[in-house]
Design an enzyme around this catalytic site. Sequence first.
Site, short mmCIF file in Angstrom:
data_model
loop_
_atom_site.label_atom_id
_atom_site.label_comp_id
_atom_site.label_asym_id
_atom_site.label_seq_id
_atom_site.Cartn_x
_atom_site.Cartn_y
_atom_site.Cartn_z
N ALA A 18 0.87 -1.17 0.00
CA ALA A 18 0.00 0.00 0.00
C ALA A 18 0.91 1.23 0.00
O ALA A 18 2.08 1.14 0.39
CB ALA A 18 -0.88 -0.01 1.24
N GLY A 63 0.59 -4.91 0.98
CA GLY A 63 -0.66 -4.94 0.21
C GLY A 63 -0.47 -5.58 -1.16
O GLY A 63 -1.41 -6.13 -1.72
N GLU A 122 -0.81 -9.13 -0.59
CA GLU A 122 -2.23 -9.38 -0.29
C GLU A 122 -3.09 -9.31 -1.55
O GLU A 122 -4.01 -10.11 -1.72
CB GLU A 122 -2.71 -8.37 0.77
CG GLU A 122 -2.07 -8.64 2.13
CD GLU A 122 -2.27 -7.52 3.13
OE1 GLU A 122 -2.06 -6.35 2.75
OE2 GLU A 122 -2.63 -7.81 4.28
N GLU A 134 5.11 -5.10 6.90
CA GLU A 134 4.44 -4.00 7.62
C GLU A 134 5.01 -3.82 9.02
O GLU A 134 5.01 -2.72 9.57
CB GLU A 134 2.93 -4.25 7.71
CG GLU A 134 2.18 -4.13 6.38
CD GLU A 134 2.07 -5.45 5.64
OE1 GLU A 134 2.87 -6.39 5.89
OE2 GLU A 134 1.15 -5.56 4.78
N1 CO8 Z 1 4.64 3.12 -0.74
C1 CO8 Z 1 5.07 4.27 -1.28
N2 CO8 Z 1 6.23 4.38 -1.96
C2 CO8 Z 1 6.98 3.28 -2.10
C3 CO8 Z 1 6.59 2.03 -1.59
C4 CO8 Z 1 5.36 1.97 -0.87
N3 CO8 Z 1 4.88 0.83 -0.34
N4 CO8 Z 1 7.55 1.12 -1.87
C5 CO8 Z 1 8.49 1.78 -2.58
N5 CO8 Z 1 8.16 3.07 -2.70
C6 CO8 Z 1 8.92 4.12 -3.42
C7 CO8 Z 1 10.15 4.54 -2.64
O1 CO8 Z 1 9.82 5.48 -1.66
C8 CO8 Z 1 11.01 5.12 -3.76
O2 CO8 Z 1 10.54 6.40 -4.06
P1 CO8 Z 1 11.64 7.60 -4.35
O3 CO8 Z 1 12.36 7.16 -5.59
O4 CO8 Z 1 10.80 8.80 -4.53
O5 CO8 Z 1 12.54 7.63 -3.15
C9 CO8 Z 1 10.67 4.23 -4.94
O6 CO8 Z 1 9.43 3.58 -4.62
C10 CO8 Z 1 11.70 3.15 -5.18
O7 CO8 Z 1 11.90 2.45 -3.98
P2 CO8 Z 1 13.34 2.21 -3.31
O8 CO8 Z 1 14.29 3.30 -3.69
O9 CO8 Z 1 13.14 1.96 -1.85
O10 CO8 Z 1 13.75 0.87 -4.08
P3 CO8 Z 1 14.70 -0.29 -3.56
O11 CO8 Z 1 14.90 -1.19 -4.73
O12 CO8 Z 1 15.89 0.25 -2.85
O13 CO8 Z 1 13.82 -1.07 -2.44
C11 CO8 Z 1 11.82 -2.11 -1.57
C12 CO8 Z 1 12.65 -1.75 -2.82
C13 CO8 Z 1 12.56 -3.14 -0.71
C14 CO8 Z 1 10.52 -2.69 -2.09
C15 CO8 Z 1 11.55 -0.83 -0.73
O14 CO8 Z 1 11.07 0.20 -1.57
C16 CO8 Z 1 10.57 -1.02 0.38
O15 CO8 Z 1 10.90 -1.55 1.43
N6 CO8 Z 1 9.29 -0.57 0.17
C17 CO8 Z 1 8.27 -0.63 1.17
C18 CO8 Z 1 7.73 -2.04 1.34
C19 CO8 Z 1 6.66 -2.07 2.41
O16 CO8 Z 1 6.92 -1.77 3.56
N7 CO8 Z 1 5.43 -2.46 2.03
C20 CO8 Z 1 4.33 -2.51 2.94
C21 CO8 Z 1 3.56 -1.21 2.93
S1 CO8 Z 1 2.24 -1.12 4.14
C22 CO8 Z 1 1.03 -2.09 3.45
O17 CO8 Z 1 1.14 -2.61 2.37
C23 CO8 Z 1 -0.20 -2.27 4.24
C24 CO8 Z 1 -1.31 -2.92 3.41
C25 CO8 Z 1 -2.63 -3.07 4.12
C26 CO8 Z 1 -3.63 -1.98 3.92
C27 CO8 Z 1 -3.97 -1.58 2.51
C28 CO8 Z 1 -5.15 -0.59 2.41
C29 CO8 Z 1 -5.17 0.52 3.41
#
Ligand code: CO8
Length: 273
Positions: A81, A124, A127, A147
Amino acid sequence: MTTGTTSATTTEPKPMTDASLILTETDGAVGIIRLNRPKVLNALNPELMSMLAAQCEAWDKDPAIHVILIAGSERAWAAGADIGDMAERSAIEMYERDQFATWERIKRVKKPLVAAVSGWALGGGCELMMHCDIVIASETAQFGQPEINIGVMPGAGGTQRLSRAVGKAIAMDVILSGRFLSADEAYRFGLVSRVVPTEHYYSEALKVAHALAKKSSIALRLAKEGVLKAFETTLSEGLEYERKLFYMLFATEDQKEGMRAFVEKRRPDFKGR
Ligand code: CO8
């Protein structure tokens, strides 16, 4: 919506002209949706989820479409998400937004959902993948519910669907530690249906979608309903439910056509009714 005639031999969806949060096209009886927020690894914001649900519902009602294929990109199916969208919201705001209503709409889709998954399938994203019925994963895909690392927990079904898919031991490990599963682990644990070389993941998923699309559309829908029922009920009730669905198919032209075609040693010509 754009339409096209993608060949099942391509490795990625051919370029589509729609510049929105999702890209759509039809290929025969397969409706194809591609998540399209590449800058944020297809993070799922409410607008994208609404568009996805609306498109799935539209194709669910469209007799010309038998199967829906959902794809991301090679780098990311969806990294979760949209964290930026949620970071500063209050509990009441989250409650009043009721984002999960959109996810429920995807859960209610009757036609098979095939997922073409490569790269990140996290939070998400994982999911959403678990809302799909058949998952074709690239060997470089990574899966997780991280998460816990941002101070929350899965909210779109992760604790329930992941536990049902892989069992308590692995689900607890993935959800409490936030560790990622490789494609090989995901396959061995029963989270994905098939793992293929990354260059073929999309074409393989499309091939699977086309193979399903040739079956009886009504039989596909009832079979999906039967399998999903297994996760909602007791064995006895599930068996009873299955029998009712099975009997119901004898009211269809496709049952007559399918069985007659077998007896007459020819290919069936299913009509979806
Ligand atoms: N949300 C928003 N932006 C994101 C997300 C995300 N989930 N994941 C990546 N991005 C963005 C980064 O901020 C980055 O943006 P920018 O270039 O502006 O800095 C861009 O995508 C590229 O990401 P990275 O530079 O971090 O890329 P890497 O290759 O270094 O890392 C990862 C990739 C490991 C996937 C890393 O981006 C990461 O850890 N992302 C977050 C993963 C995460 O925590 N997901 C869970 C989110 S919470 C959730 O899903 C709850 C769901 C349940 C409810 C849904 C409805 C409400």
